[in-house]
Design a protein around this motif. Sequence first.
Motif, PDB file in Angstrom:
ATOM      1  N   UNK A   6      27.542  41.147  31.332  1.00  0.00           N
ATOM      2  CA  UNK A   6      27.456  42.317  32.222  1.00  0.00           C
ATOM      3  C   UNK A   6      27.907  43.564  31.473  1.00  0.00           C
ATOM      4  N   UNK A   7      29.046  43.447  30.775  1.00  0.00           N
ATOM      5  CA  UNK A   7      29.559  44.622  30.062  1.00  0.00           C
ATOM      6  C   UNK A   7      28.514  45.140  29.064  1.00  0.00           C
ATOM      7  N   UNK A   8      27.833  44.238  28.377  1.00  0.00           N
ATOM      8  CA  UNK A   8      26.824  44.677  27.402  1.00  0.00           C
ATOM      9  C   UNK A   8      25.691  45.424  28.096  1.00  0.00           C
ATOM     10  N   UNK A   9      25.323  44.980  29.298  1.00  0.00           N
ATOM     11  CA  UNK A   9      24.267  45.703  30.013  1.00  0.00           C
ATOM     12  C   UNK A   9      24.732  47.097  30.437  1.00  0.00           C
ATOM     13  N   UNK A  10      26.016  47.222  30.822  1.00  0.00           N
ATOM     14  CA  UNK A  10      26.527  48.561  31.136  1.00  0.00           C
ATOM     15  C   UNK A  10      26.435  49.446  29.896  1.00  0.00           C
ATOM     16  N   UNK A  11      26.891  48.917  28.762  1.00  0.00           N
ATOM     17  CA  UNK A  11      26.941  49.750  27.562  1.00  0.00           C
ATOM     18  C   UNK A  11      25.534  50.091  27.075  1.00  0.00           C
ATOM     19  N   UNK A  12      24.633  49.122  27.147  1.00  0.00           N
ATOM     20  CA  UNK A  12      23.249  49.378  26.728  1.00  0.00           C
ATOM     21  C   UNK A  12      22.627  50.456  27.627  1.00  0.00           C
ATOM     22  N   UNK A  13      22.877  50.337  28.936  1.00  0.00           N
ATOM     23  CA  UNK A  13      22.348  51.327  29.885  1.00  0.00           C
ATOM     24  C   UNK A  13      22.883  52.717  29.553  1.00  0.00           C
ATOM     25  N   UNK A  14      24.183  52.800  29.292  1.00  0.00           N
ATOM     26  CA  UNK A  14      24.768  54.114  29.022  1.00  0.00           C
ATOM     27  C   UNK A  14      24.236  54.682  27.707  1.00  0.00           C
ATOM     28  N   UNK A  15      24.077  53.802  26.708  1.00  0.00           N
ATOM     29  CA  UNK A  15      23.559  54.302  25.426  1.00  0.00           C
ATOM     30  C   UNK A  15      22.124  54.802  25.588  1.00  0.00           C
ATOM     31  N   UNK A  16      21.325  54.036  26.316  1.00  0.00           N
ATOM     32  CA  UNK A  16      19.943  54.478  26.554  1.00  0.00           C
ATOM     33  C   UNK A  16      19.921  55.733  27.433  1.00  0.00           C
ATOM     34  N   UNK A  17      20.814  55.766  28.427  1.00  0.00           N
ATOM     35  CA  UNK A  17      20.892  56.922  29.326  1.00  0.00           C
ATOM     36  C   UNK A  17      21.214  58.178  28.546  1.00  0.00           C
ATOM     37  N   UNK A  18      22.050  58.022  27.528  1.00  0.00           N
ATOM     38  CA  UNK A  18      22.415  59.193  26.729  1.00  0.00           C
ATOM     39  C   UNK A  18      21.235  59.618  25.853  1.00  0.00           C
ATOM     40  N   UNK A  19      20.654  58.636  25.125  1.00  0.00           N
ATOM     41  CA  UNK A  19      19.615  59.026  24.178  1.00  0.00           C
ATOM     42  C   UNK A  19      18.355  59.495  24.894  1.00  0.00           C
ATOM     43  N   UNK A  20      18.127  59.024  26.091  1.00  0.00           N
ATOM     44  CA  UNK A  20      16.922  59.463  26.826  1.00  0.00           C
ATOM     45  C   UNK A  20      17.246  60.558  27.833  1.00  0.00           C
ATOM     46  N   UNK A  21      18.491  61.017  27.796  1.00  0.00           N
ATOM     47  CA  UNK A  21      18.953  62.138  28.625  1.00  0.00           C
ATOM     48  C   UNK A  21      18.798  61.894  30.133  1.00  0.00           C
ATOM     49  N   UNK A  22      18.878  60.655  30.539  1.00  0.00           N
ATOM     50  CA  UNK A  22      18.824  60.425  31.986  1.00  0.00           C
ATOM     51  C   UNK A  22      20.229  60.470  32.576  1.00  0.00           C
ATOM     52  N   UNK A  23      21.248  60.450  31.726  1.00  0.00           N
ATOM     53  CA  UNK A  23      22.626  60.527  32.206  1.00  0.00           C
ATOM     54  C   UNK A  23      23.348  61.638  31.448  1.00  0.00           C
ATOM     55  N   UNK A  24      24.162  62.402  32.154  1.00  0.00           N
ATOM     56  CA  UNK A  24      24.924  63.444  31.465  1.00  0.00           C
ATOM     57  C   UNK A  24      26.139  62.820  30.777  1.00  0.00           C
ATOM     58  N   UNK A  25      26.695  63.574  29.827  1.00  0.00           N
ATOM     59  CA  UNK A  25      27.887  63.084  29.134  1.00  0.00           C
ATOM     60  C   UNK A  25      29.007  62.839  30.143  1.00  0.00           C
ATOM     61  N   UNK A  26      29.097  63.676  31.160  1.00  0.00           N
ATOM     62  CA  UNK A  26      30.165  63.531  32.165  1.00  0.00           C
ATOM     63  C   UNK A  26      29.955  62.231  32.962  1.00  0.00           C
ATOM     64  N   UNK A  27      28.698  62.019  33.359  1.00  0.00           N
ATOM     65  CA  UNK A  27      28.419  60.806  34.147  1.00  0.00           C
ATOM     66  C   UNK A  27      28.760  59.562  33.321  1.00  0.00           C
ATOM     67  N   UNK A  28      28.404  59.610  32.028  1.00  0.00           N
ATOM     68  CA  UNK A  28      28.689  58.455  31.157  1.00  0.00           C
ATOM     69  C   UNK A  28      30.199  58.256  31.045  1.00  0.00           C
ATOM     70  N   UNK A  29      30.906  59.370  30.850  1.00  0.00           N
ATOM     71  CA  UNK A  29      32.359  59.280  30.707  1.00  0.00           C
ATOM     72  C   UNK A  29      33.010  58.708  31.961  1.00  0.00           C
ATOM     73  N   UNK A  30      32.502  59.111  33.128  1.00  0.00           N
ATOM     74  CA  UNK A  30      33.081  58.603  34.381  1.00  0.00           C
ATOM     75  C   UNK A  30      32.892  57.083  34.463  1.00  0.00           C
ATOM     76  N   UNK A  31      31.690  56.623  34.092  1.00  0.00           N
ATOM     77  CA  UNK A  31      31.460  55.166  34.167  1.00  0.00           C
ATOM     78  C   UNK A  31      32.350  54.449  33.146  1.00  0.00           C
ATOM     79  N   UNK A  32      32.475  55.022  31.962  1.00  0.00           N
ATOM     80  CA  UNK A  32      33.315  54.352  30.954  1.00  0.00           C
ATOM     81  C   UNK A  32      34.779  54.319  31.409  1.00  0.00           C
ATOM     82  N   UNK A  33      35.232  55.407  31.996  1.00  0.00           N
ATOM     83  CA  UNK A  33      36.617  55.401  32.501  1.00  0.00           C
ATOM     84  C   UNK A  33      36.767  54.290  33.545  1.00  0.00           C
TER      85      UNK A  33
END
Length: 612
Positions: free
Chosen positions: A411-438
Motif C-alpha cells: 500500500x505504501x508503495x502505491x501511495x508513493x508511486x501515486x504522489x511521484x506521478x502526481x508531481x511529475x504530471x502536475x495533477x497534485x500540488x507540492x502542498x497537497x503532496x506534502x500534506x499526504x506525506x505528513x
Amino acid sequence: MCGIVGYIGDRSAVEVLISGLRKLEYRGYDSAGLATISPNSKELLRIRAKGKLNNLEKKLIDDPSHKDAKIGIGHTRWATHGKPEEHNAHPHTNSTGSLAVVQNGIIENYHALRVDLKYLGHEFISETDTEVIPHLISEFLRGNTLLEAVRLAVGKLQGAFAIAVLSADYPDELIVVRQQAPLVIGIGKNENFFASDTPALISYTNVIMALENGEIGRITRSGVEIYNFNGDRQKRGMQTLSWNPVMVEKQGFRHYMLKEIHEQPGVIRAGLAKFVNEKNEINLGLDAKLNLQDLTNIQILACGTSWHAALVGKYLLEQLVGIPTTVNYASEYRYAAPPIMPNTLVIGVTQSGETADTLAALELARSRGDRTLGITNRPESSIGRLADQVLDTQAGIEIGVAATKTFVAQLLMFYLLTLELGKSRRSLTTEAISTIIEGLRQLPAQIERILESQERYIENLAHRFSHARDVIYLGRGINFPIALEGALKLKEISYIHAEAYPAGEMKHGPIALLDENMPVIAIATPGQVYEKVLSNAQEAKARDAQLIGVAPMSDPVAVETFDHILPIPIVDEILSPILTVIPLQLFAYHIAAHRGLDVDQPRNLAKSVTVE
Ligand code: F6R
C-alpha cells in the motif's frame, strides 16, 4: 510450492536439511523427506513422512543411519499430483534406489514419459509427476556423467520446475536445475548449500549465487559450476544478502503472523526513510526507460492479498492522478489479456516475487511490448529478473502464510508511486503532496497506538465471535479492498466463511443472508462515504445482524450505530486503509489462535504459489 534444500560439507547434513526445511515449511507441509549418502557404506539412504516436518524428525530419532552423512537433499511438499501420503513424498528414486530426486514445480508431460519408461521396464511406486525424473536420469546415465545425464533428462521435461539430484555413484556432488521455479545456491567455506528460498540458508551463509532459468548447477564442497541447457559453462557472480538469522525467528511472539502484524509500524518507517527525504520529496529511483511522462494507462497484475493492495492502488492512481488503471487477476490475464494499447505500464505486485501466475502474466505483458514494473519485498526473487525495474517495499521477508506486513508495505508503495506521478504530471500540488506525506508519517505511531491500547480488547471481541459460521465485511470506496482483505484473512486462517461487498451492494442480494446469527463488519471512516456506510450498517442492523464497526471510537454516531467497535484513530480517508486493515488482521488472528488453529501454516495454503 514445495521447498527443496541441499547440503554438502563437513556439518551434519541432516541438521542442515531439517533446519532448512523448517524455514521452507511455509511452502508446503503435506509431507517431508530427505536422502543422504552414508559415509561408511556409500549407500543412498532415504527417509520420508506424511504430514509436517515434526513427523519426519520423530522418524529420524528411530533411524540413526543418516546421522553421520555430510551430503543430502530434502523436500517439504505441497501436493499436486498424488495424495499427501508417504509413498508420494519426496525424494523419489530410480528402480535400484541409488539415485534420488526432489522437485518443486510440475512436470507437465509426466504421463507420456511414464508410459515410455514403464515400457522400458521401470517400475513406479507413486502417483507423482516427479518420479519420472530419477528413472529418466538413470536411462541417460549409461556412458554419461551424472551432470550430463541430468542435462539430457531435463531436455525431455516440460513444465516449470526446480530439481535436485543425489546419486550414490557420485557421492561428492549435487546437481540442481532451475526452470521457471526458484532455486538459490548458498556459498560457504568448504561447504555449499542450495534451497528454494534464502531463509533456509541464512543461518549458514549470506553469500548466494542465483541460478537462472534454463541452468544446471554442479555443486561440490569446494565450488559451483553453472551450465546452460546446451551444456555451455556460464559465469556467475555472487551476491551478499543484508539479512541476519534473527529476522527469520519469532522473537518471542506466539506466531510469525502476530510478529509481522507488530512489525508494520517499522515497515512504514523504513519505506518512508528509503524513498522520502526530510523536505517531503519522493524519489523512487524510477528508471527513465519507463517513460512515465507519456503513460496513458496502467494495468496491475496480482493475486490474493497483493490484488487487494492493487485495488487500493487503482483508487489512488485514478482519483489523484487521473490515469485509467485496471486491476487484473494474474491468472485471468494470462488467458484473456486486454487489447494491446500504446504507452501502457504494467505493474506486477507480489510479496514472494515467485507467484507463477503473476510472473507469467508479466512475461506476457513484456512480450507485448509493455513497460513493466514490479512491486515486491523480495527484489532478489524471480520478478526482480523479469520486470524492467522492481521497487523493493522494504518489508523484508514474511514467514506467516497470511500476508500482513507485506500488504501494508505494498500500500505504501502505491501511495508513493501515486504522489511521484502526481508531481511529475502536475495533477497534485507540492502542498497537497506534502500534506499526504505528513499524514503517512503519522501512520506508524497511529498503528502502534492500536496495537498497544486495543489489541486486548480486539482479542476479547474475537473470542466472542470465534464460533461464527459466516461473516460479512462491508466497505466503500478506498476501503472496499480492505473489506476484501479482512474477509480473506479470516477465511485463510480461521476457516470461517467470509465475504466482502461494497457496502452499497448489500441491498442487491447479500442482505437476504442477514439474521441474528450473522456478524457484519463495516469499515466506516469519516470522509465522503462515511454517512453512506453508516446507513448501510443501519440497514443490516434492522435485519438483526450483529454489527461491528471499524470506526473512530470518538464519534458518538459510530458508537450508537455499532454493537461493537474495532477502533481506529481519526485519519484522512485517503490514508485510512493502512489503519483500517490493522484491527481486521488482529481480529482474524485472535479468532484463529483462540480456535487453536495453525495460524502460520493454514491448511492447504502455501506462501509461494509457484504452480499455475
Ligand atoms: C493471503 C496471501 C495470498 C497471496 C497470494 C499472492 O494472505 O498471502 O492470497 O497474497 O498468493 O502471493 P504473492 O503476493 O506472493 O504473489
